[in-house]
Design a protein around this motif. Structure first.
Motif, PDB file in Angstrom:
ATOM      1  N   GLU A   9      -3.535   2.793  -3.020  1.00 50.53           N
ATOM      2  CA  GLU A   9      -3.025   4.143  -3.253  1.00 50.53           C
ATOM      3  C   GLU A   9      -1.659   3.942  -3.663  1.00 50.53           C
ATOM      4  N   ARG A  31       1.072   5.002  -6.505  1.00 49.04           N
ATOM      5  CA  ARG A  31       1.342   5.859  -7.222  1.00 49.04           C
ATOM      6  C   ARG A  31       1.752   5.474  -8.717  1.00 49.04           C
ATOM      7  N   GLN A  75       4.905   2.574  -5.258  1.00 55.40           N
ATOM      8  CA  GLN A  75       5.166   3.168  -6.267  1.00 55.40           C
ATOM      9  C   GLN A  75       5.349   2.353  -7.624  1.00 55.40           C
ATOM     10  N   LYS A  97       0.852  -1.040  -0.048  1.00 51.76           N
ATOM     11  CA  LYS A  97       0.196  -0.038  -0.059  1.00 51.76           C
ATOM     12  C   LYS A  97       0.864   1.190  -0.191  1.00 51.76           C
ATOM     13  N   LYS A  98       0.405   2.163  -0.652  1.00 52.23           N
ATOM     14  CA  LYS A  98       1.316   3.376  -0.859  1.00 52.23           C
ATOM     15  C   LYS A  98       2.455   3.370  -1.707  1.00 52.23           C
TER      16      LYS A  98
END
Length: 343
Positions: A281, A283, A258, A255-256
């Protein structure tokens, strides 16, 4: 001089032609090519999947020595060992040019695509694109500065902290360079491939990549979870241009995390798990080619030993042996193939 020219669009259309030696103009440098690398986009061009301005001499990864300089060139002299960015022309006026993002200029013309490139004995480059070779960077390594700069560009679009777990999907030349650049940031790096990539995965181990994983024989998710206490990878770079790898890469991310898309897909529209991007989430960032700011750092990575480009060269042919070079790549025998000019 003899040049390897893409004479028409569609499959094939490559032939050796006799061309006049190019003449140097103001603010230009004439380079005698020593080595020119075959890029994946050259393969796509040959197969008709990538459009260039025809007829054009292919080859945008190269090294060589200066044999002549045009009026207004004081930065280089005859005999200098050099390589060059692919940019031959930019408008110089758009927002992207003003910020140094030449790769995004709508009017950009590149060597080996719109302007004659390095699959010949000589080429002309604009002086602002040419770079001196550092002392410890040989001609073979230097001919791969462009793909290395592309991967430096991609990695620079993410944040990698010391000790992060980074996964690279695809152990081709771009993947191997990406893995080495990520490792130079202090990451723990896994590179993933298939059984058909056995030679490339072995090369990854030789280059010092922490884990080279055959995903058809080993559960890469289990390994990533073990290394991250179940959280998942911090960064994933997709370098293969294969939609299953993209899907797997999203699954491996924490999670979070890239996600960097580096590889080019054969078809531009591919299935992509947007739900996973939303819920975790993630990116997502795309990376196109390279820009001037990527070149000197890339040359220094080779100069200081952080990246071993020369070890990736498995085959050399001259430009008249294109078909042999192509087959070596398509058969999975080759990692990086360099071409040399002929008289």
């Amino acid at each position: 001089m003899k040049a390897l020219v893409k004479k028409e669009l569609g499959y094939g259309g490559l032939e050796i032609q006799d061309k006049e030696e190019p003449q140097v103009g103001r603010d230009q440098v004439k380079i005698e090519v020593v080595y020119a690398g075959i890029c994946g986009s050259d393969i796509h061009t040959y197969e008709g999947h990538y459009k260039v301005k025809v007829p054009v001499t292919l080859g945008h990864e190269f090294s060589g020595k200066v044999v002549e300089v045009g009026e207004g060139v004081n930065e280089f002299k005859v005999g200098d060992r050099v390589t060059s960015e692919t940019t031959f022309y930019i408008c110089g006026e758009c927002e992207y040019c003003q910020s140094g993002d030449f790769n995004l200029c709508n009017y950009r013309k590149g060597l080996g695509t719109q302007q004659d490139g390095g699959f010949a004995k000589y080429l002309i480059a604009r002086k602002d694109s040419v770079h001196h070779l550092p002392e410890k960077v040989d001609y073979q390594s230097a001919s791969m500065t462009e793909p290395l700069a592309c991967t430096y560009h991609a990695v620079a679009k993410t944040v990698i902290n010391d000790g992060d777990v980074v996964v690279v999907m695809g152990p081709g030349p771009i993947g191997l360079f990406t893995a080495q650049v990520a490792k130079s940031h202090g990451a723990q790096v896994l590179i993933a491939g298939l059984t058909s990539d056995r030679v490339r995965l072995e090369k990854a181990r030789e280059l010092g990549i922490d884990y080279a994983v055959n995903t058809q024989e080993q559960d890469i998710k289990e390994l990533v979870n073990r290394l991250t206490d179940g959280y998942g990878a911090d960064v994933v770079f997709e370098c293969s241009g294969a939609s299953p790898a993209a899907k797997q890469g999203l699954d491996l991310l924490r999670k979070k995390g890239q996600y960097g898309q580096v590889g080019i897909f054969p078809q531009s529209e591919v299935p992509f798990d947007l739900e996973k991007i939303i819920q975790k989430e993630i990116r997502v960032v795309g990376s196109r080619s390279q820009k001037p700011a990527d070149w000197e750092p890339s040359l220094e990575l080779m100069n200081n030993g952080s990246v071993n480009a020369k070890a990736m060269v498995t085959h050399e042919f001259d430009i008249t042996q294109w078909e042999e070079a192509y087959q070596a790549i398509k058969n999975g025998e080759a990692i990086k193939v360099l071409l040399t000019p002929v008289e």
